[in-house]
Design an enzyme around this catalytic site. Structure first.
Site, PDB file in Angstrom:
ATOM      1  N   HIS A 376       0.788  -1.244   0.000  1.00 56.71           N
ATOM      2  CA  HIS A 376       0.000   0.000   0.000  1.00 56.71           C
ATOM      3  C   HIS A 376       0.811   1.279   0.000  1.00 56.71           C
ATOM      4  O   HIS A 376       0.236   2.349   0.132  1.00 56.71           O
ATOM      5  CB  HIS A 376      -0.894   0.048   1.246  1.00 56.71           C
ATOM      6  CG  HIS A 376      -2.052  -0.894   1.200  1.00 56.71           C
ATOM      7  ND1 HIS A 376      -3.196  -0.637   0.486  1.00 56.71           N
ATOM      8  CD2 HIS A 376      -2.230  -2.103   1.777  1.00 56.71           C
ATOM      9  CE1 HIS A 376      -4.040  -1.651   0.630  1.00 56.71           C
ATOM     10  NE2 HIS A 376      -3.472  -2.541   1.404  1.00 56.71           N
ATOM     11  N   LYS A 546      -7.397  14.561   4.888  1.00 50.57           N
ATOM     12  CA  LYS A 546      -6.652  13.290   4.862  1.00 50.57           C
ATOM     13  C   LYS A 546      -5.626  13.367   5.994  1.00 50.57           C
ATOM     14  O   LYS A 546      -5.496  14.405   6.642  1.00 50.57           O
ATOM     15  CB  LYS A 546      -5.958  13.072   3.513  1.00 50.57           C
ATOM     16  CG  LYS A 546      -5.164  14.288   3.009  1.00 50.57           C
ATOM     17  CD  LYS A 546      -4.592  14.049   1.617  1.00 50.57           C
ATOM     18  CE  LYS A 546      -5.654  14.162   0.552  1.00 50.57           C
ATOM     19  NZ  LYS A 546      -5.805  13.017  -0.303  1.00 50.57           N
ATOM     20  N   ARG A 547      -4.882  12.267   6.235  1.00 49.90           N
ATOM     21  CA  ARG A 547      -3.844  12.345   7.264  1.00 49.90           C
ATOM     22  C   ARG A 547      -2.866  13.475   6.933  1.00 49.90           C
ATOM     23  O   ARG A 547      -2.592  13.753   5.767  1.00 49.90           O
ATOM     24  CB  ARG A 547      -3.098  11.002   7.362  1.00 49.90           C
ATOM     25  CG  ARG A 547      -3.858   9.919   8.107  1.00 49.90           C
ATOM     26  CD  ARG A 547      -4.214  10.316   9.530  1.00 49.90           C
ATOM     27  NE  ARG A 547      -3.067  10.312  10.414  1.00 49.90           N
ATOM     28  CZ  ARG A 547      -2.792   9.344  11.291  1.00 49.90           C
ATOM     29  NH1 ARG A 547      -3.595   8.310  11.420  1.00 49.90           N
ATOM     30  NH2 ARG A 547      -1.741   9.416  12.066  1.00 49.90           N
ATOM     31  N   LYS A 552       1.694  14.593   1.488  1.00 48.73           N
ATOM     32  CA  LYS A 552       0.341  14.958   1.026  1.00 48.73           C
ATOM     33  C   LYS A 552       0.222  16.472   0.788  1.00 48.73           C
ATOM     34  O   LYS A 552      -0.768  16.956   0.272  1.00 48.73           O
ATOM     35  CB  LYS A 552      -0.714  14.466   2.028  1.00 48.73           C
ATOM     36  CG  LYS A 552      -0.779  12.927   2.072  1.00 48.73           C
ATOM     37  CD  LYS A 552      -1.841  12.430   3.021  1.00 48.73           C
ATOM     38  CE  LYS A 552      -1.853  10.923   3.217  1.00 48.73           C
ATOM     39  NZ  LYS A 552      -2.445  10.200   2.080  1.00 48.73           N
ATOM     40  N   THR A 654      -8.038   6.789  -1.851  1.00 51.87           N
ATOM     41  CA  THR A 654      -9.448   6.483  -2.141  1.00 51.87           C
ATOM     42  C   THR A 654     -10.343   7.681  -1.804  1.00 51.87           C
ATOM     43  O   THR A 654     -11.470   7.746  -2.273  1.00 51.87           O
ATOM     44  CB  THR A 654      -9.948   5.251  -1.359  1.00 51.87           C
ATOM     45  OG1 THR A 654      -9.645   5.425   0.021  1.00 51.87           O
ATOM     46  CG2 THR A 654      -9.315   3.972  -1.878  1.00 51.87           C
ATOM     47  N   LYS A 658     -13.986   9.140  -3.561  1.00 50.82           N
ATOM     48  CA  LYS A 658     -15.214   9.498  -2.828  1.00 50.82           C
ATOM     49  C   LYS A 658     -15.700  10.884  -3.248  1.00 50.82           C
ATOM     50  O   LYS A 658     -16.898  11.100  -3.469  1.00 50.82           O
ATOM     51  CB  LYS A 658     -14.956   9.454  -1.316  1.00 50.82           C
ATOM     52  CG  LYS A 658     -14.762   8.044  -0.779  1.00 50.82           C
ATOM     53  CD  LYS A 658     -14.048   7.999   0.564  1.00 50.82           C
ATOM     54  CE  LYS A 658     -13.544   6.591   0.843  1.00 50.82           C
ATOM     55  NZ  LYS A 658     -12.503   6.534   1.855  1.00 50.82           N
TER      56      LYS A 658
END
Length: 832
Positions: A376, A546-547, A552, A654, A658
């Protein structure tokens, strides 16, 4: 108080939310009152909203139980190949509404609760999130369980029943503060303890070589107590099981060692054993080599494999014992969700060799055919590398087995690549440099491994369950889509492409736009209630949740906010498309830079939101305690989805799917699943910016010079000077020194390199947002292109290409039909 449905709304109701029958509603009300009285021992005079939630949860659970038992009877009769999904994380969120939807009970429950004079939304808010995961990996596992049940697969999720899930995040004075997530304090109506299936798990000890082979002796035993949670498929009467293990000390734990009579201390020491399932490690994409974590990983696989073998043996009654185990890969497939449960491989070898007495080669062949593994992440710091010393102490027999597996592996490579010592070193399971470690993934060695055994490598695009991520969280959009293309898309998301026929339909464009606006108004009301901040619902909702992690690039978003703020201040009367920028996510408690990023965003928000020159043109909200149930609120209200990681760092993602399904447009780099989203929708229907993977590789070769961008781009220079000078932290001008030092001197994720292109791309976003009709047309094209991103499609690929099982749309007979119906359906399945 809930408002009754109008006649028009009643006419519009479709069966994706279930039929409202008079008998149905009467039965639900009766069940509700019975549970309030007999299960909760309350009457309406003293019951609290939480009691009402529990009464409803138990009532809905009654409808699950018959189907749950039926499903297990069906699997016993049909005896299909079973799939076991092993994961250290299952980020389930709330269960009540999802269950009502999958059983087709939502409308009937809404009506029953309304007739009882209660508010359904208030009851749903009483449920604690089951936060047994950090983020993407754990939520993917939850979506997969939903799809496996919906596709009629005999599948089981196995994990740990953490007493404390992912921490609750509070923002105090702009800083993240962690609080324990005591999610079980009020009880959990969805789980059933199964003490009769309690199993021993061994740790420590030593290995004794005997004439009968190796024996692992003098171990310390911890018991694994299973708790089962039902996982309903969508409208097919299948209810699968998620079994989570809780650690219990055996009754004689430490008591034998206390012959001096310190009985009290011995009983208190039982906590040492039970700590194994106490708390979820709150790390995302980061490996922490702690003994307790390794204990958790082995605990779940040791208990699970015993359980799998027990079930396998009890369902294969006619087969002689000595043939039985050798047939296991025909009847059992085990999927490892990342390397966290990878100790299952040496554990199964130990069972086959030491207990079942198979020879090594046969055992290894069976083990290879039983397991599949999903990777992952591509970040090196996420890779699990366990110190040999720790394994030697905790799991001595498993270390021996790992050495033996490695030797056979290296012998094969030596034959294929004679005299290539470098390849041997790179592909070894054991890393020798510095601290001797077992490399659990070999992610850095995918290329040599891939060249050596290419047939072992496959790609599976992740997916999301449309039941939770559309029907549950965005009923307005779900019903609107069903009105124009029918409701079959709920189980076959690829049918959404039919929406392409409505891209230019004025009425449909208007309806899609109205659903989005309604969702935004509702979320704005939520923000006003929770954050005491007034939001302009016609502003663009620009969302980045998100985290919190450097890769990110929440920092890139933050720099853009400051640049927009500066533009407004410089020219307050210039036209500006109003934005509400919403950022949310948790930082790992030990991740200093991530916590500083949160502090910077909250400081910027404080300045921007209180500047009268800005007014409601720009607002910045930090969403506290982002979790599944909050995602269900914010995603349907989003206009712009931020997916801006450095190209080549996000394995998939993901959240991006969404948002796309719920009618948000994506601004993003060509990274992770954004690449496939652009393929499906057309790159012109996403806002793509920034370096591509090859550009990043090229920059890595020649070196990344952050200062050159600072000197070249006046807006970037102004933003960085403001942060450095303490403009956003006047009481402590050096507060963000760690962030600015990182951005200038050692930014692995090259924020400045993409700044200019990101700013230009954001201008294109604002431009299109000013044309609501064209914006909504692009939204419809995006929704129409999300068919690929259903977890049903992902699981169908796993089933047929990895596990050797076939999805089925056979409906298990409901509980009110005779037992013979089960046998008949089982025979039908065997013929397929």
């Amino acid at each position: 108080m809930a408002t009754p449905l109008t006649d028009q709304e009643k006419r519009k109701q479709i069966s994706i939310r279930g039929i409202v029958g008079v008998e149905n509603v009467a039965e639900l009300k009766k069940g509700f009152n019975r549970h309030l009285h007999f299960t909760l021992v309350k009457d309406r005079n003293i019951a609290t909203p939480r009691d009402y939630y529990f009464a409803l949860a138990y009532t809905v659970r009654d409808h699950l139980v018959g189907r749950w038992i039926r499903t297990q009877q069906f699997y016993y009769e049909a005896d299909p190949k079973r799939v076991y999904y092993l994961s250290l994380e299952f980020y389930m969120g709330r269960t009540l509404q999802n269950t009502m939807i999958n059983l087709g009970l939502q409308n009937a429950c809404d009506e029953a609760i309304y007739q009882l004079g209660l508010d359904m939304e208030e009851l749903e808010e009483m449920e604690e999130d089951a936060g047994l995961g950090n983020g993407g990996l754990g939520r993917l596992a939850a979506c997969f369980l939903d799809s496996m049940a919906t596709l009629g697969l005999a599948a089981y999720g196995y994990g740990i029943r953490y007493e404390y899930g992912i921490f609750n995040q509070k923002i105090r004075d702009g800083w993240q503060v962690e609080e324990a997530d005591d999610w079980l304090r009020h009880g959990n109506p969805w789980e059933k303890a199964r003490p009769e299936y309690m199993l021993p798990v061994h740790f420590y000890g030593r290995v004794e070589e005997t004439r009968d082979g190796s024996k692992w002796v003098d171990t310390q035993v911890v018991l694994a107590m299973p708790y089962d949670t039902p996982i309903p498929g969508y409208m097919n009467n299948t209810v699968n099981t998620m079994r989570l293990w809780s650690a219990r000390a055996p009754n004689d734990f430490n008591l034998r060692d206390f012959n001096v009579g310190d009985y009290i201390q011995a009983v208190l020491d039982r906590n040492l054993a039970e700590n194994i399932s106490r708390v979820l490690y709150p790390n995302d994409n980061f490996f922490e080599g702690k003994e307790l974590r390794l204990k958790q990983e082995y605990f779940v696989v040791a208990a699970t494999l015993q359980d799998i073998i027990r079930r396998f043996k009890t369902t294969k009654k006619g087969v002689p014992d000595h043939h039985l185990v050798q047939q296991s890969p025909l009847f059992v497939a085990i999927q490892l969700n990342d390397t966290h449960p990878a100790m299952a491989i040496p554990e199964l070898m130990r069972i086959f060799v030491d207990i079942e007495k198979l020879d090594w080669d046969t055992a290894w062949d069976l083990t290879k055919r039983t397991f599949a593994y999903t990777n992952h992440t591509v970040l090196p710091e996420a890779l699990e590398r366990w110190p040999v010393e720790l394994l030697e102490t905790l799991l001595p027999r498993h270390l021996q087995i790992i050495y033996q597996i490695n030797q056979a592996h290296l012998d094969r490579i030596a034959v294929a690549f004679p005299e290539d010592m470098d390849k041997l070193r790179k592909m070894s399971l054991i890393e020798e440099d510095g601290c001797k470690r077992v490399n659990m993934a070999h992610l850095s060695l995918v290329n040599p491994f891939h060249h050596f055994e290419p047939e072992k490598f496959q790609n599976k695009t992740n997916g999301i369950t449309p039941r939770r991520w559309l029907l549950l969280c965005n009923p307005g959009l779900a019903e609107l889509i069903a009105e124009v293309i029918g409701e079959d898309y709920v189980k076959e998301l690829s049918q959404l492409k039919k929406l392409n026929d409505f891209v230019d339909d004025a009425a449909f464009i208007r309806d899609v736009s109205k659903v989005k606006q309604d969702n935004k108004v509702k979320f704005a009301q939520y923000l006003e209630k929770e954050y005491s901040v007034k939001i302009n619902p016609s502003s663009m909702f620009d969302v980045h949740v998100k985290r919190i992690h450097e890769y990110k690039r929440q920092l890139l978003n933050c720099l853009h906010i400051i640049a927009m703020y500066n533009r407004i201040r410089k020219n307050p009367t210039a036209p500006f498309v109003p934005r509400t920028v919403i950022i949310g996510g948790k930082a790992a408690p030990g991740y200093h830079m991530a916590k500083m990023i949160i502090r910077l965003i909250t400081s910027v928000a404080s300045v921007v939101n209180n500047d009268p020159v800005v007014g409601d043109k720009l607002k910045v909200i930090y969403l506290e305690n982002y979790r599944v149930s909050l995602a269900e609120k914010v995603i349907p209200a989003t206009d712009l989805s931020e997916q801006i990681s450095t190209a080549g760092t996000e394995a998939s993602g993901t959240g991006n799917m969404k948002f796309m399904l719920n009618g948000a447009l994506t601004i993003g780099t060509m990274d992770g699943a954004n690449v496939e989203m652009a393929e499906e929708a057309g790159e012109e229907n996403l806002f793509i910016f920034g370096m591509r993977v090859e550009d990043v590789a090229e920059m890595d070769k020649k070196g990344y010079d952050a200062m050159s961008y600072y000197k070249k781009l006046p807006e970037l220079k102004q933003v960085m000077d403001q942060i450095t000078s303490g403009f956003f932290s006047p009481k402590n001008p050096d507060l963000f020194k760690d962030i600015t030092d990182m951005l200038f001197k050692h930014d692995r994720f090259k924020v400045f390199a993409d700044f200019e292109d990101y700013m230009k791309c954001q201008e294109k976003v604002s431009q299109l947002y000013q044309d609501p009709k064209e914006w909504t047309k692009m939204v419809i094209k995006n929704i129409a292109a999300t068919g690929k991103f259903s977890s049903d499609r992902t699981i169908t690929e796993y089933a047929t290409e990895v596990w050797g099982v076939e999805p089925t749309d056979l409906k298990i007979p409901p509980p009110n039909e005779p037992r013979e119906a089960i046998e008949e359906t089982a025979r039908a399945l065997k013929k397929m």
